[in-house]
Design a protein around this motif. Structure first.
Motif, PDB file in Angstrom:
ATOM      1  N   ASP A 167       0.815  -1.212   0.000  1.00  0.00           N
ATOM      2  CA  ASP A 167       0.000   0.000   0.000  1.00  0.00           C
ATOM      3  C   ASP A 167       0.850   1.265   0.000  1.00  0.00           C
ATOM      4  N   ARG A 168       2.099   1.105   0.418  1.00  0.00           N
ATOM      5  CA  ARG A 168       3.006   2.261   0.468  1.00  0.00           C
ATOM      6  C   ARG A 168       3.996   2.243  -0.698  1.00  0.00           C
ATOM      7  N   GLY A 169       3.709   1.379  -1.670  1.00  0.00           N
ATOM      8  CA  GLY A 169       4.521   1.311  -2.878  1.00  0.00           C
ATOM      9  C   GLY A 169       5.874   0.655  -2.688  1.00  0.00           C
ATOM     10  N   MET A 170       5.971  -0.247  -1.709  1.00  0.00           N
ATOM     11  CA  MET A 170       7.248  -0.911  -1.422  1.00  0.00           C
ATOM     12  C   MET A 170       7.059  -2.419  -1.429  1.00  0.00           C
ATOM     13  N   HIS A 171       8.170  -3.151  -1.659  1.00  0.00           N
ATOM     14  CA  HIS A 171       8.124  -4.607  -1.686  1.00  0.00           C
ATOM     15  C   HIS A 171       8.300  -5.154  -0.272  1.00  0.00           C
TER      16      HIS A 171
END
Length: 731
Positions: A167-171
């Motif tokens: 959701d925070r654009g991270m893996h």
């Protein structure tokens, strides 16, 4: 107890029990002694106190030594089982994490395989860390538990709830391989240590085995078999051929030759007759005798040897490892930095404060992983041990390899170390007028073949080429303490000492007498061979020096090391050997306790002492020395006590062992540098110090890669030790 720190904890806990006046712990023998007031406390209170900190003691059993051995074997099997399973389970986790991280259900498979590695195989690290924490301390266990625990919990969160990062654009990265591999590698190191410790008491068991369990004594009702432990001073004990002497005493009747190498180290058995002393643990030869017991139980010389070996091994508990010392400071610092990082980011992180705070603090803990730190010493030691084996040096004790480079005093036993350890014929001087030497050699061979004297074997070995002849003695007589007499082809021949010749008024040529005197000045034993009229030959017997003894002494002295020689042999022999090899500091007629005391006296002068020996009589001094080296052809007990064993008779290997130690320690220090340089650089980067400058934030995955790179650099540097030169001229 698995380390010196355990021994200290046990001792301090015993001291803390009300009513205890004194307490001591012997790490080597895994035993404790306590002086206490029985009105205030007792063994059950000691047991409860030790159980409260995770230890236990064996009390009130019929055979405590056997129960202790069973417990130690069970512990070793557990360590071995944990190591094997952690390696087997960590391998697929490592492969998935490195090469197949994107395969379906990869995080779940890794998590399932990692759980038993951490919480079954590696539970000892977590319990050890908890014990240290309760006492306000931190060590390697703390660092292992902290980094693997954080990596595992962070990975579990990312496995169960990956949407938090998505959701925070991270893996959502996972680090199961880091946690599993750390446990597996360090478990392997623990197993190697436990394997070495499991053998520490075998030398003492062998020493105890030198005393027979039962003996035959003379009583008013006749001969009687009794346990050795029940002997009291004054008992008359019977010793038959091939039996060991059970206690110290004085011969009352009979005579024999007794091998006293366990006490004096000298290879030639000593003749025993009435009023002569005999010692426990020595081996009777062909004769039989009776003796009066004088010192029994713990008063015998053998019992003192056993006690001193136990005390010396216990006093040599391994020093606190450098890694543990550093970890004691490093762990709180890392935790502090991680907490500080989290707080700073929460305060100044802006919109993504929590995300950045969590990532950076986890990165700090992951990059501070102790894998390289844990590998720094054992990889160098393992390569050093392998290099030693290739150079005929078997190294059992890693601590000795770390200590040997500090040695500035070497104590050498004479017999079997500087010398070959067996009597041989060095020369035969014949009377010049004797022409039938071949026939006389056959007669001499037959005479000595029937002799019971220990030196007779050296003569028959030297004349082995004459042994095939059929020349039986028509009559043979053994003359106590003088020699032998035989009739061959109607003529009498004699072989023995000078007393035998003088007693039978046999003439001796002046030249032969002069040659015999010269040989005796060189500390060689002389046997006279004669017929009824004149001395026909003199035979010289000695324990010859090894070819490399003098060169080894010179090399050690050239390295600035003081060399000493100790021997149970007489002053004349000791002086001759010392002069030949170039040793000016030597002592003769030294008993086993005196060898140990001599080593202690050198240590009291702040010297780091290496003891080199081959016999049971050297075992006390070997156990006492800072570095102990046994000759591979020596007694099993000497090799068990010693930390290093030379599998060659070439003494020039000793200087090489000391140089190998220096190179290994250099490699360890280099490894520790590389292990820490990554942390010095990586921890600030992981904390985000560059973020305000260029927006760089270290991903935990990159932190894991940096940790792996530090491990690779450490292992690669250790492997360089295989190529380094250890010749003396490169010292």
């Amino acid at each position: 107890m698995t380390c010196a720190g355990c021994a200290v904890s046990v001792e301090s806990m015993l001291h803390s029990v009300a009513g205890v006046a004194e307490a001591g712990v012997n790490f080597a023998t895994q035993t404790a002694w306590v002086a206490y007031d029985p009105q205030l406390t007792g063994p059950q209170q000691f047991k409860q106190a030790l159980q409260s900190i995770g230890y236990d003691i064996i009390i009130d059993t019929a055979d405590p030594a056997r129960e202790q051995e069973i417990a130690q074997q069970a512990h070793f099997r557990q360590v071995k089982r944990n190591t094997v399973w952690s390696l087997l389970l960590a391998f697929p986790v490592f492969v998935i994490g490195m090469f197949f991280m994107d395969m379906p259900f990869a995080p779940w498979v890794s998590m399932i395989l990692t759980i038993p590695v951490l919480f079954w195989c590696g539970r000892g690290f977590f319990t050890g860390a908890w014990k240290q924490t309760k006492h306000g301390k931190a060590n390697m266990d703390t660092l292992v538990a902290l980094s693997t625990g954080i990596a595992f919990l962070f990975s579990v969160f990312n496995t169960v709830y990956p949407a938090f990062w998505h959701d925070r654009g991270m893996h959502a990265h996972v680090y199961y391989e880091a946690a599993a591999v750390i446990i597996a590698f360090i478990s392997l190191g623990k197993f190697l240590e436990a394997n070495a410790r499991s053998k520490t008491s075998s030398a003492i068991k062998q020493l105890m085995g030198l005393q027979p369990q039962t003996v035959k004594i003379v009583t008013a009702e006749g001969e009687k078999d009794v346990p050795t432990a029940s002997l009291v001073p004054g008992d008359i004990v019977i010793v038959r051929p091939g039996e060991r002497v059970p206690v110290d005493g004085v011969v009352t009747s009979g005579s024999s030759f007794v091998d006293q190498s366990t006490i004096t180290g000298e290879p030639v058995p000593v003749e025993k007759s009435k009023d002569m002393q005999v010692f426990a643990g020595t081996m009777n030869q062909k004769g039989s005798f009776q003796f009066r017991a004088e010192k029994v139980g713990g008063d015998t010389i053998l019992a003192h040897i056993i006690k001193m070996v136990q005390e010396a091994q216990g006093s040599k508990a391994p020093v606190q490892k450098l890694v543990d010392k550093v970890a004691g400071i490093f762990v709180p610092v890392v935790i502090g930095i991680a907490l500080l990082t989290f707080i700073v980011w929460m305060v100044a992180g802006g919109d993504n404060a929590f995300t950045h705070a969590l990532l950076t603090s986890v990165s700090v803990l992951v990059i501070a992983c102790p894998c390289a730190l844990g590998l720094a010493t054992p990889t160098a030691i393992m390569v050093g041990i392998g290099r030693g084996a290739a150079s005929n040096i078997l190294i059992k004790d890693a601590e000795s390899l770390e200590t040997a480079h500090k040695v500035n005093a070497v104590v050498l036993d004479k017999t079997g170390t500087l010398t070959e350890g067996r009597p041989v014929v060095t020369r035969i001087h014949w009377l010049p007028s004797v022409h039938n030497r071949e026939l006389l050699s056959k007669i001499l061979y037959q005479l000595e073949l029937q002799s019971e004297h220990p030196l007779a074997a050296a003569v028959t070995q030297a004349l082995a080429e004459y042994g095939g002849s059929n020349l039986p003695a028509e009559q043979f007589e053994s003359i106590t303490a003088k020699g032998v007499r035989g009739i061959f082809q109607g003529a009498a021949y004699y072989a023995g000492n000078k007393k035998l010749i003088e007693e039978h008024k046999i003439a001796a040529d002046a030249l032969l007498l002069s040659q015999a005197a010269q040989l005796q000045e060189q500390a060689q034993t002389v046997i006279y061979f004669a017929d009824s009229q004149q001395v026909l030959a003199v035979i010289a017997i000695s324990d010859p020096l090894k070819k490399t003894s003098a060169a080894a002494v010179q090399q050690l002295q050239a390295m600035g090391i003081e060399v000493y020689m100790l021997t149970g042999d007489n002053q004349q022999t000791a002086a001759a050997v010392a002069a030949t090899v170039g040793i000016s500091n030597y002592k003769a007629e030294v008993l086993p306790p005196e060898k140990s005391w001599f080593v202690k006296s050198l240590q009291a002068q702040q010297k780091v002492v290496a003891m080199v020996g081959d016999g049971i009589n050297d075992s006390q001094a070997l156990a006492q020395a800072d570095v102990s080296i046994a000759m591979g052809k020596g007694s099993d007990i000497a090799m068990e006590v010693a930390a290093m064993t030379l599998i060659t008779s070439d003494l020039t290997v000793i200087p090489k062992a000391l140089i190998l130690s220096k190179k290994t320690v250099q490699t360890v220090r280099q490894n520790l540098f590389w292990a820490f340089i990554y942390n010095v650089i990586g921890i600030p980067l992981a904390a985000g110090v560059l973020y305000p400058v260029n927006g760089f934030l270290l991903d935990p995955m990159i932190a894991g890669a940096a940790m792996a790179l530090s491990s690779v650099s450490v292992v690669s540097n250790s492997l360089r030790l295989k190529k380094r030169k250890i010749q003396v001229n490169h010292y």
